[in-house]
Design a protein around this motif. Structure first.
Motif, PDB file in Angstrom:
ATOM      1  N   ARG A  54     -18.988 -27.404 -15.762  1.00  0.00           N
ATOM      2  CA  ARG A  54     -18.500 -28.339 -14.708  1.00  0.00           C
ATOM      3  C   ARG A  54     -18.013 -29.607 -15.127  1.00  0.00           C
ATOM      4  O   ARG A  54     -17.419 -30.697 -14.585  1.00  0.00           O
ATOM      5  CB  ARG A  54     -19.420 -28.732 -13.606  1.00  0.00           C
ATOM      6  N   ASN A  55     -18.410 -30.104 -16.541  1.00  0.00           N
ATOM      7  CA  ASN A  55     -18.051 -31.189 -17.037  1.00  0.00           C
ATOM      8  C   ASN A  55     -16.442 -31.315 -17.358  1.00  0.00           C
ATOM      9  O   ASN A  55     -15.740 -32.528 -17.347  1.00  0.00           O
ATOM     10  CB  ASN A  55     -18.604 -31.504 -18.405  1.00  0.00           C
ATOM     11  N   LEU A  56     -15.680 -30.144 -17.428  1.00  0.00           N
ATOM     12  CA  LEU A  56     -14.310 -30.079 -17.578  1.00  0.00           C
ATOM     13  C   LEU A  56     -13.570 -30.614 -16.133  1.00  0.00           C
ATOM     14  O   LEU A  56     -12.192 -31.034 -16.155  1.00  0.00           O
ATOM     15  CB  LEU A  56     -13.753 -28.757 -17.791  1.00  0.00           C
ATOM     16  N   LEU A  57     -14.371 -30.589 -15.197  1.00  0.00           N
ATOM     17  CA  LEU A  57     -13.654 -31.068 -14.206  1.00  0.00           C
ATOM     18  C   LEU A  57     -13.513 -32.631 -13.871  1.00  0.00           C
ATOM     19  O   LEU A  57     -13.298 -33.090 -12.601  1.00  0.00           O
ATOM     20  CB  LEU A  57     -14.327 -30.400 -12.728  1.00  0.00           C
ATOM     21  N   LEU A  58     -14.395 -33.358 -14.605  1.00  0.00           N
ATOM     22  CA  LEU A  58     -14.491 -34.820 -14.473  1.00  0.00           C
ATOM     23  C   LEU A  58     -13.262 -35.292 -14.920  1.00  0.00           C
ATOM     24  O   LEU A  58     -12.283 -34.884 -15.732  1.00  0.00           O
ATOM     25  CB  LEU A  58     -15.554 -35.120 -15.437  1.00  0.00           C
ATOM     26  N   THR A  59     -12.786 -36.266 -13.870  1.00  0.00           N
ATOM     27  CA  THR A  59     -11.449 -37.266 -14.297  1.00  0.00           C
ATOM     28  C   THR A  59     -11.351 -38.114 -15.476  1.00  0.00           C
ATOM     29  O   THR A  59     -12.335 -38.298 -15.849  1.00  0.00           O
ATOM     30  CB  THR A  59     -11.087 -37.974 -12.798  1.00  0.00           C
ATOM     31  N   ASN A  60     -10.347 -38.509 -15.735  1.00  0.00           N
ATOM     32  CA  ASN A  60     -10.362 -39.333 -17.040  1.00  0.00           C
ATOM     33  C   ASN A  60     -11.021 -40.735 -16.537  1.00  0.00           C
ATOM     34  O   ASN A  60     -11.359 -41.464 -17.436  1.00  0.00           O
ATOM     35  CB  ASN A  60      -8.862 -39.690 -17.391  1.00  0.00           C
ATOM     36  N   GLN A  61     -10.767 -41.076 -15.254  1.00  0.00           N
ATOM     37  CA  GLN A  61     -11.503 -42.446 -14.954  1.00  0.00           C
ATOM     38  C   GLN A  61     -13.042 -42.187 -14.965  1.00  0.00           C
ATOM     39  O   GLN A  61     -13.946 -43.165 -15.351  1.00  0.00           O
ATOM     40  CB  GLN A  61     -11.100 -42.651 -13.258  1.00  0.00           C
ATOM     41  N   GLN A  62     -13.521 -41.014 -14.639  1.00  0.00           N
ATOM     42  CA  GLN A  62     -15.140 -40.862 -14.842  1.00  0.00           C
ATOM     43  C   GLN A  62     -15.312 -40.908 -16.255  1.00  0.00           C
ATOM     44  O   GLN A  62     -16.389 -41.362 -16.639  1.00  0.00           O
ATOM     45  CB  GLN A  62     -15.263 -39.506 -14.220  1.00  0.00           C
ATOM     46  N   LEU A  63     -14.649 -39.990 -17.050  1.00  0.00           N
ATOM     47  CA  LEU A  63     -14.916 -40.178 -18.409  1.00  0.00           C
ATOM     48  C   LEU A  63     -14.941 -41.925 -18.724  1.00  0.00           C
ATOM     49  O   LEU A  63     -15.675 -42.169 -19.847  1.00  0.00           O
ATOM     50  CB  LEU A  63     -13.954 -39.350 -19.517  1.00  0.00           C
ATOM     51  N   GLU A  64     -13.892 -42.432 -18.593  1.00  0.00           N
ATOM     52  CA  GLU A  64     -13.584 -43.916 -19.207  1.00  0.00           C
ATOM     53  C   GLU A  64     -14.972 -44.532 -18.627  1.00  0.00           C
ATOM     54  O   GLU A  64     -15.289 -45.599 -19.444  1.00  0.00           O
ATOM     55  CB  GLU A  64     -12.494 -44.399 -18.780  1.00  0.00           C
ATOM     56  N   ASP A  65     -15.357 -44.504 -17.250  1.00  0.00           N
ATOM     57  CA  ASP A  65     -16.381 -45.425 -16.862  1.00  0.00           C
ATOM     58  C   ASP A  65     -17.820 -45.046 -17.796  1.00  0.00           C
ATOM     59  O   ASP A  65     -18.423 -45.945 -18.014  1.00  0.00           O
ATOM     60  CB  ASP A  65     -16.436 -44.941 -15.421  1.00  0.00           C
ATOM     61  N   ALA A  66     -17.889 -43.601 -17.828  1.00  0.00           N
ATOM     62  CA  ALA A  66     -19.238 -43.379 -18.835  1.00  0.00           C
ATOM     63  C   ALA A  66     -18.948 -43.996 -20.084  1.00  0.00           C
ATOM     64  O   ALA A  66     -19.914 -44.274 -20.724  1.00  0.00           O
ATOM     65  CB  ALA A  66     -19.225 -41.787 -18.813  1.00  0.00           C
ATOM     66  N   ALA A  99     -17.691 -35.076 -23.969  1.00  0.00           N
ATOM     67  CA  ALA A  99     -16.225 -35.552 -23.940  1.00  0.00           C
ATOM     68  C   ALA A  99     -15.856 -36.430 -25.349  1.00  0.00           C
ATOM     69  O   ALA A  99     -14.586 -36.244 -25.729  1.00  0.00           O
ATOM     70  CB  ALA A  99     -15.645 -36.307 -22.872  1.00  0.00           C
ATOM     71  N   PHE A 100     -16.902 -36.955 -25.782  1.00  0.00           N
ATOM     72  CA  PHE A 100     -16.555 -37.729 -27.002  1.00  0.00           C
ATOM     73  C   PHE A 100     -16.935 -37.548 -28.259  1.00  0.00           C
ATOM     74  O   PHE A 100     -18.435 -37.156 -28.339  1.00  0.00           O
ATOM     75  CB  PHE A 100     -16.589 -39.292 -26.681  1.00  0.00           C
ATOM     76  N   HIS A 101     -16.326 -37.528 -29.286  1.00  0.00           N
ATOM     77  CA  HIS A 101     -16.971 -37.023 -30.676  1.00  0.00           C
ATOM     78  C   HIS A 101     -18.150 -38.049 -30.958  1.00  0.00           C
ATOM     79  O   HIS A 101     -18.185 -39.141 -31.131  1.00  0.00           O
ATOM     80  CB  HIS A 101     -16.098 -37.018 -31.608  1.00  0.00           C
ATOM     81  N   MET A 114     -17.348 -28.324 -26.212  1.00  0.00           N
ATOM     82  CA  MET A 114     -18.300 -27.216 -26.017  1.00  0.00           C
ATOM     83  C   MET A 114     -18.292 -26.766 -24.399  1.00  0.00           C
ATOM     84  O   MET A 114     -18.667 -25.805 -24.164  1.00  0.00           O
ATOM     85  CB  MET A 114     -19.766 -27.516 -26.385  1.00  0.00           C
ATOM     86  N   SER A 115     -17.982 -27.912 -23.515  1.00  0.00           N
ATOM     87  CA  SER A 115     -17.898 -27.498 -22.001  1.00  0.00           C
ATOM     88  C   SER A 115     -16.935 -26.465 -21.734  1.00  0.00           C
ATOM     89  O   SER A 115     -16.834 -25.824 -20.838  1.00  0.00           O
ATOM     90  CB  SER A 115     -18.157 -28.537 -21.296  1.00  0.00           C
ATOM     91  N   ALA A 116     -15.868 -26.159 -22.747  1.00  0.00           N
ATOM     92  CA  ALA A 116     -14.947 -25.438 -22.347  1.00  0.00           C
ATOM     93  C   ALA A 116     -15.223 -23.914 -22.726  1.00  0.00           C
ATOM     94  O   ALA A 116     -14.407 -23.138 -22.501  1.00  0.00           O
ATOM     95  CB  ALA A 116     -13.657 -25.819 -22.883  1.00  0.00           C
ATOM     96  N   GLN A 117     -16.324 -23.776 -23.701  1.00  0.00           N
ATOM     97  CA  GLN A 117     -16.607 -22.671 -24.096  1.00  0.00           C
ATOM     98  C   GLN A 117     -16.753 -21.224 -23.234  1.00  0.00           C
ATOM     99  O   GLN A 117     -16.316 -20.246 -23.236  1.00  0.00           O
ATOM    100  CB  GLN A 117     -18.032 -22.636 -25.137  1.00  0.00           C
ATOM    101  N   VAL A 118     -17.401 -21.547 -22.103  1.00  0.00           N
ATOM    102  CA  VAL A 118     -17.817 -20.532 -21.055  1.00  0.00           C
ATOM    103  C   VAL A 118     -16.464 -19.867 -20.598  1.00  0.00           C
ATOM    104  O   VAL A 118     -16.211 -18.670 -20.688  1.00  0.00           O
ATOM    105  CB  VAL A 118     -18.653 -20.920 -20.067  1.00  0.00           C
ATOM    106  N   PRO A 119     -15.575 -20.834 -19.856  1.00  0.00           N
ATOM    107  CA  PRO A 119     -14.321 -20.384 -19.423  1.00  0.00           C
ATOM    108  C   PRO A 119     -13.321 -19.963 -20.507  1.00  0.00           C
ATOM    109  O   PRO A 119     -12.721 -18.548 -20.277  1.00  0.00           O
ATOM    110  CB  PRO A 119     -13.545 -21.421 -18.772  1.00  0.00           C
TER     111      PRO A 119
END
Length: 350
Positions: A54-66, A99-101, A114-119
């Motif tokens: 489900r982390n793949l569904l996060l928007t760029n804005q949510q990633l940037e806020d985090a 999402a970040f190294h 790694m969140s893309a591994q399942v699909p």
């Protein structure tokens, strides 16, 4: 949430059961995972959160806020933005981690996370075990699989030394060529006497054998720079002490083992079931349903949903080794500068 946090919608990440008091404990260490990483259960809890699809569904804005939340906390040495709750803080950290190294801080390629591994693996694995009878099909799907693995291996490498375009291209070509050649060789073994008359079930295990062998080729080749120049090693507090190729060897070996075991549930169990299902009337009448059926079987056996985080948790991501196991030159340097040091730590990658 406080100023600057209004758009930090973290609802897609798993919530944690903790008391919400409005005041954060003074000893929160955002540099480390929330759970005890010295135990398998703690590491599994950590990776279930990081690898959540489900982390793949996060928007760029949510990633940037985090990213801003985590970066501000680190820069201000533990000063938390006003109004930020403990759960919001940890969710921000785990969005960031997904999402970040960890070494470079760069946003990782979407399919390399790694969140893309399942699909991704669920789709590729199903196709590899469905279209395995002809050489072109084996070649194509093994190339797709190894190209995907190359992206994942590079994205989740250890260290912060960049690869040049030439080095990256050479690593990709050598990794995918070696892995695909191995797959074709194993596939050919099932077609020669005396193996050509054995059960078709044998052929269904070719993808797993190929994936296992290919991991032993793809991962070291995509991370060959680490083997040449080493990866950063630190003390327990994170102070960088130097680079070690010995640490890189241990890190890559651990990743190879975990990746092979990660593939095992989804590729070792379904062949038995698919071999049985294909003998049933409905699959004989409509063979086209075999791929969807295989995908459902992979999901049913939790081949990736559970295997990915559990196998990532086999070894601590912040791995360690004895100073006496390092290169002689680095040992001598550390004996002089840190005579009391017994172990060094490093990010093994994933």
């Amino acid at each position: 949430s406080g100023p600057g946090q209004a758009s930090l919608d973290l609802s897609l990440c798993p919530s944690q059961s903790t008391t919400m008091s409005g005041e954060l404990p003074p000893n929160i260490n955002i540099q480390e995972p929330r759970w005890d990483q010295s135990t398998f259960v703690g590491r599994a809890s950590h990776f279930f959160t990081v690898t959540d699809p489900r982390n793949l569904l996060l928007t760029n804005q949510q990633l940037e806020d985090a990213r801003k939340t985590v970066s501000a906390l680190r820069a201000e040495q533990g000063v938390v933005p006003p109004g930020l709750t403990e759960n919001e803080l940890w969710r921000a950290k785990y969005i960031y981690d997904s999402a970040f190294h960890p070494d470079t801080g760069e946003k990782m390629v979407l399919i390399g996370r790694m969140s893309a591994q399942v699909p991704m693996n669920m789709t590729i694995t199903g196709c590899m075990m469905t279209f395995y009878r002809t050489t072109p099909a084996v070649l194509f799907w093994q190339w797709i699989n190894q190209s995907f693995n190359a992206v994942v291996n590079y994205t989740n490498r250890s260290g912060d030394a960049p690869l040049t375009v030439s080095e990256l291209g050479t690593a990709y070509v050598s990794a995918t060529t070696g892995a695909v050649a191995t797959a074709l060789g194993l596939n050919a073994l099932t077609k020669i006497s005396p193996l050509q008359h054995v059960s078709p079930l044998i052929g269904r295990f070719v993808p797993f054998a190929a994936v296992a062998a290919a991991n032993c080729i793809n991962i070291p080749l995509m991370r060959q720079r680490e083997l040449k120049v080493g990866i950063p090693v630190t003390d327990e507090n994170g102070t960088r002490l130097g680079e070690s190729a010995q640490a890189a060897q241990q890190a890559i070996a651990q990743v190879v083992v975990s990746r092979i075991l990660m593939a095992a549930p989804g590729m070792a169990i379904p062949p038995f079931i698919m071999n049985t299902l294909e003998k049933k009337a409905f699959l004989k009448v409509s063979p086209s349903v075999s791929h969807p059926a295989l995908a459902l079987i992979c999901l049913f056996f939790f081949s990736l949903v559970f295997a990915t985080p559990l196998c990532c948790a086999l070894f601590p991501q912040k791995s360690s080794m004895s100073v006496t196991s390092l290169e002689a030159e680095l040992q001598a340097k550390l004996r002089e500068s840190h005579p009391e040091l017994r172990r060094v730590y490093f990010n093994k990658g994933l």
